[in-house]
Design a protein around this motif. Structure first.
Motif, PDB file in Angstrom:
ATOM      1  N   GLY A  81       0.805  -1.116  -0.013  1.00  0.00           N
ATOM      2  CA  GLY A  81      -0.003  -0.054  -0.023  1.00  0.00           C
ATOM      3  C   GLY A  81       0.833   1.242   0.221  1.00  0.00           C
ATOM      4  N   ILE A  82       0.303   2.364  -0.306  1.00  0.00           N
ATOM      5  CA  ILE A  82       0.738   3.695  -0.517  1.00  0.00           C
ATOM      6  C   ILE A  82       0.402   4.497   0.354  1.00  0.00           C
ATOM      7  CG2 ILE A  82       1.675   5.693  -2.093  1.00  0.00           C
ATOM      8  CD1 ILE A  82       1.505   3.363  -4.387  1.00  0.00           C
ATOM      9  N   PRO A  83       0.911   5.265   1.443  1.00  0.00           N
ATOM     10  CA  PRO A  83       0.232   6.330   2.288  1.00  0.00           C
ATOM     11  C   PRO A  83      -0.319   7.326   1.226  1.00  0.00           C
ATOM     12  CG  PRO A  83       2.517   5.844   2.965  1.00  0.00           C
ATOM     13  CD  PRO A  83       2.328   5.264   1.516  1.00  0.00           C
ATOM     14  N   GLU A  84      -1.549   7.931   1.858  1.00  0.00           N
ATOM     15  CA  GLU A  84      -2.259   8.706   0.992  1.00  0.00           C
ATOM     16  C   GLU A  84      -1.482  10.016   0.753  1.00  0.00           C
ATOM     17  OE1 GLU A  84      -5.360   9.340  -0.681  1.00  0.00           O
ATOM     18  OE2 GLU A  84      -5.451   7.179   0.358  1.00  0.00           O
ATOM     19  N   LYS A  85      -0.459  10.208   1.381  1.00  0.00           N
ATOM     20  CA  LYS A  85       0.066  11.545   1.118  1.00  0.00           C
ATOM     21  C   LYS A  85       1.175  11.654  -0.049  1.00  0.00           C
ATOM     22  CE  LYS A  85       4.025  10.984   4.524  1.00  0.00           C
ATOM     23  NZ  LYS A  85       4.583  11.493   5.544  1.00  0.00           N
ATOM     24  N   PHE A  86       1.324  10.274  -0.469  1.00  0.00           N
ATOM     25  CA  PHE A  86       2.229   9.794  -1.397  1.00  0.00           C
ATOM     26  C   PHE A  86       1.298   9.759  -2.747  1.00  0.00           C
ATOM     27  CE2 PHE A  86       5.273   8.804   2.175  1.00  0.00           C
ATOM     28  CZ  PHE A  86       6.025   9.901   1.679  1.00  0.00           C
ATOM     29  N   LYS A  87       0.020   9.650  -2.582  1.00  0.00           N
ATOM     30  CA  LYS A  87      -0.538   9.199  -3.601  1.00  0.00           C
ATOM     31  C   LYS A  87      -0.817  10.304  -4.665  1.00  0.00           C
ATOM     32  CE  LYS A  87      -3.060   5.334  -2.029  1.00  0.00           C
ATOM     33  NZ  LYS A  87      -4.513   4.410  -1.454  1.00  0.00           N
ATOM     34  N   ARG A  88      -0.536  10.207  -6.232  1.00  0.00           N
ATOM     35  CA  ARG A  88      -0.854  11.375  -7.014  1.00  0.00           C
ATOM     36  C   ARG A  88      -0.692  10.623  -8.351  1.00  0.00           C
ATOM     37  NH1 ARG A  88       4.244  14.891  -5.700  1.00  0.00           N
ATOM     38  NH2 ARG A  88       6.037  13.471  -6.379  1.00  0.00           N
ATOM     39  N   ARG A  89      -0.964  11.442  -9.138  1.00  0.00           N
ATOM     40  CA  ARG A  89      -0.695  10.958 -10.753  1.00  0.00           C
ATOM     41  C   ARG A  89       0.642  10.971 -11.129  1.00  0.00           C
ATOM     42  NH1 ARG A  89      -5.429  11.341 -14.802  1.00  0.00           N
ATOM     43  NH2 ARG A  89      -6.803   9.938 -13.540  1.00  0.00           N
ATOM     44  N   TYR A  90       1.155   9.792 -11.714  1.00  0.00           N
ATOM     45  CA  TYR A  90       2.588   9.863 -12.348  1.00  0.00           C
ATOM     46  C   TYR A  90       2.417   9.834 -13.671  1.00  0.00           C
ATOM     47  CZ  TYR A  90       4.090   9.050  -7.495  1.00  0.00           C
ATOM     48  OH  TYR A  90       4.561   9.369  -6.123  1.00  0.00           O
ATOM     49  N   ARG A  91       3.460  10.428 -14.485  1.00  0.00           N
ATOM     50  CA  ARG A  91       3.507  10.721 -15.979  1.00  0.00           C
ATOM     51  C   ARG A  91       4.667   9.535 -16.234  1.00  0.00           C
ATOM     52  NH1 ARG A  91       2.682  16.297 -18.050  1.00  0.00           N
ATOM     53  NH2 ARG A  91       5.209  16.073 -18.161  1.00  0.00           N
ATOM     54  N   ASN A  92       5.418   9.492 -15.521  1.00  0.00           N
ATOM     55  CA  ASN A  92       6.760   8.701 -15.964  1.00  0.00           C
ATOM     56  C   ASN A  92       7.221   7.404 -14.874  1.00  0.00           C
ATOM     57  OD1 ASN A  92       7.437  10.062 -18.440  1.00  0.00           O
ATOM     58  ND2 ASN A  92       7.617  11.976 -16.952  1.00  0.00           N
ATOM     59  N   VAL A  93       7.614   6.742 -15.345  1.00  0.00           N
ATOM     60  CA  VAL A  93       8.314   5.510 -14.450  1.00  0.00           C
ATOM     61  C   VAL A  93       9.896   5.231 -14.730  1.00  0.00           C
ATOM     62  CG1 VAL A  93       8.050   3.125 -13.539  1.00  0.00           C
ATOM     63  CG2 VAL A  93       6.091   4.471 -13.928  1.00  0.00           C
ATOM     64  N   VAL A  94      10.630   5.245 -14.119  1.00  0.00           N
ATOM     65  CA  VAL A  94      12.049   4.894 -14.453  1.00  0.00           C
ATOM     66  C   VAL A  94      12.455   3.671 -14.013  1.00  0.00           C
ATOM     67  CG1 VAL A  94      14.422   5.840 -14.309  1.00  0.00           C
ATOM     68  CG2 VAL A  94      12.729   7.358 -14.484  1.00  0.00           C
ATOM     69  N   PHE A  95      13.050   2.793 -14.632  1.00  0.00           N
ATOM     70  CA  PHE A  95      13.615   1.530 -14.334  1.00  0.00           C
ATOM     71  C   PHE A  95      15.196   1.677 -14.703  1.00  0.00           C
ATOM     72  CE2 PHE A  95       9.318   0.518 -15.796  1.00  0.00           C
ATOM     73  CZ  PHE A  95       9.090  -0.505 -14.823  1.00  0.00           C
ATOM     74  N   LEU A  96      15.747   1.368 -13.411  1.00  0.00           N
ATOM     75  CA  LEU A  96      17.134   1.275 -13.526  1.00  0.00           C
ATOM     76  C   LEU A  96      18.132   0.350 -13.586  1.00  0.00           C
ATOM     77  CD1 LEU A  96      17.625   4.504 -11.226  1.00  0.00           C
ATOM     78  CD2 LEU A  96      17.677   4.457 -13.815  1.00  0.00           C
ATOM     79  N   GLY A  97      19.162  -0.004 -13.960  1.00  0.00           N
ATOM     80  CA  GLY A  97      19.833  -1.166 -13.842  1.00  0.00           C
ATOM     81  C   GLY A  97      21.325  -0.900 -14.489  1.00  0.00           C
ATOM     82  N   LEU A  98      22.281  -1.776 -14.168  1.00  0.00           N
ATOM     83  CA  LEU A  98      23.629  -1.750 -14.630  1.00  0.00           C
ATOM     84  C   LEU A  98      24.155  -2.993 -14.965  1.00  0.00           C
ATOM     85  CD1 LEU A  98      26.020   0.376 -15.225  1.00  0.00           C
ATOM     86  CD2 LEU A  98      26.653  -0.091 -12.763  1.00  0.00           C
ATOM     87  N   GLY A  99      24.753  -3.237 -16.035  1.00  0.00           N
ATOM     88  CA  GLY A  99      25.158  -4.753 -16.407  1.00  0.00           C
ATOM     89  C   GLY A  99      23.934  -5.692 -16.736  1.00  0.00           C
ATOM     90  N   GLY A 100      24.181  -6.756 -16.013  1.00  0.00           N
ATOM     91  CA  GLY A 100      23.159  -7.861 -16.248  1.00  0.00           C
ATOM     92  C   GLY A 100      22.041  -7.326 -15.540  1.00  0.00           C
ATOM     93  N   SER A 101      21.895  -6.501 -14.492  1.00  0.00           N
ATOM     94  CA  SER A 101      20.817  -6.101 -13.865  1.00  0.00           C
ATOM     95  C   SER A 101      19.607  -5.268 -14.673  1.00  0.00           C
ATOM     96  CB  SER A 101      21.023  -5.545 -12.391  1.00  0.00           C
ATOM     97  OG  SER A 101      21.638  -4.349 -12.784  1.00  0.00           O
ATOM     98  N   ALA A 102      20.482  -5.014 -15.696  1.00  0.00           N
ATOM     99  CA  ALA A 102      19.327  -4.123 -16.859  1.00  0.00           C
ATOM    100  C   ALA A 102      18.588  -5.035 -17.519  1.00  0.00           C
ATOM    101  CB  ALA A 102      20.180  -3.229 -17.744  1.00  0.00           C
ATOM    102  N   ILE A 103      18.569  -6.335 -17.513  1.00  0.00           N
ATOM    103  CA  ILE A 103      17.711  -6.901 -18.217  1.00  0.00           C
ATOM    104  C   ILE A 103      16.289  -6.984 -18.255  1.00  0.00           C
ATOM    105  CG2 ILE A 103      17.870  -9.239 -17.061  1.00  0.00           C
ATOM    106  CD1 ILE A 103      18.286 -10.530 -19.761  1.00  0.00           C
ATOM    107  N   GLY A 104      15.843  -6.633 -16.753  1.00  0.00           N
ATOM    108  CA  GLY A 104      14.500  -6.399 -16.507  1.00  0.00           C
ATOM    109  C   GLY A 104      14.080  -5.258 -17.239  1.00  0.00           C
ATOM    110  N   ALA A 105      14.609  -4.093 -17.265  1.00  0.00           N
ATOM    111  CA  ALA A 105      14.315  -2.687 -17.832  1.00  0.00           C
ATOM    112  C   ALA A 105      14.316  -3.016 -19.382  1.00  0.00           C
ATOM    113  CB  ALA A 105      15.097  -1.645 -17.649  1.00  0.00           C
ATOM    114  N   ASP A 106      15.235  -3.915 -19.848  1.00  0.00           N
ATOM    115  CA  ASP A 106      15.336  -4.164 -21.197  1.00  0.00           C
ATOM    116  C   ASP A 106      14.102  -4.945 -21.868  1.00  0.00           C
ATOM    117  OD1 ASP A 106      17.761  -2.840 -21.639  1.00  0.00           O
ATOM    118  OD2 ASP A 106      18.788  -4.639 -21.540  1.00  0.00           O
ATOM    119  N   ILE A 107      13.642  -5.984 -21.062  1.00  0.00           N
ATOM    120  CA  ILE A 107      12.389  -6.745 -21.298  1.00  0.00           C
ATOM    121  C   ILE A 107      11.150  -5.851 -21.377  1.00  0.00           C
ATOM    122  CG2 ILE A 107      11.060  -8.666 -20.588  1.00  0.00           C
ATOM    123  CD1 ILE A 107      13.621  -9.901 -19.762  1.00  0.00           C
ATOM    124  N   ILE A 108      11.002  -4.991 -20.284  1.00  0.00           N
ATOM    125  CA  ILE A 108       9.819  -4.229 -19.894  1.00  0.00           C
ATOM    126  C   ILE A 108       9.908  -3.171 -21.328  1.00  0.00           C
ATOM    127  CG2 ILE A 108       8.907  -2.185 -18.832  1.00  0.00           C
ATOM    128  CD1 ILE A 108       9.645  -4.062 -16.237  1.00  0.00           C
TER     129      ILE A 108
END
Length: 71
Positions: A41-68
């Motif tokens: 769950g997300i506390p009410e004070k943090f709920k708002r509309r988001y326009r962008n999501v950032v996926f970060l990774g370096l090296g092999g850990s970036a594969i999840g972001a590459d797949i998405i």
């Protein structure tokens, strides 16, 4: 033209870190992550509309972001 298809056994011999297994399990990991996120769950004070999501990774850990990204 001959197709070069590797068997699971052939891949397993060279896939010492079980990357194929991780890729196969990735969809279930995503489902589990969604369930965990919904349970937390997300506390009410943090709920708002988001326009962008950032996926970060370096090296092999970036594969999840590459797949998405490709999805």
């Amino acid at each position: 033209m001959t197709k070069n298809i590797l068997s699971i056994e052939a891949i397993s011999r060279v896939d010492r870190e079980n990357m194929l297994g991780l890729l196969v399990a990735f969809p279930e990991q995503c489902k589990r992550a969604m369930r965990i996120g919904k349970e937390v769950g997300i506390p009410e004070k943090f709920k708002r509309r988001y326009r962008n999501v950032v996926f970060l990774g370096l090296g092999g850990s970036a594969i999840g972001a590459d797949i998405i990204k490709s999805y």
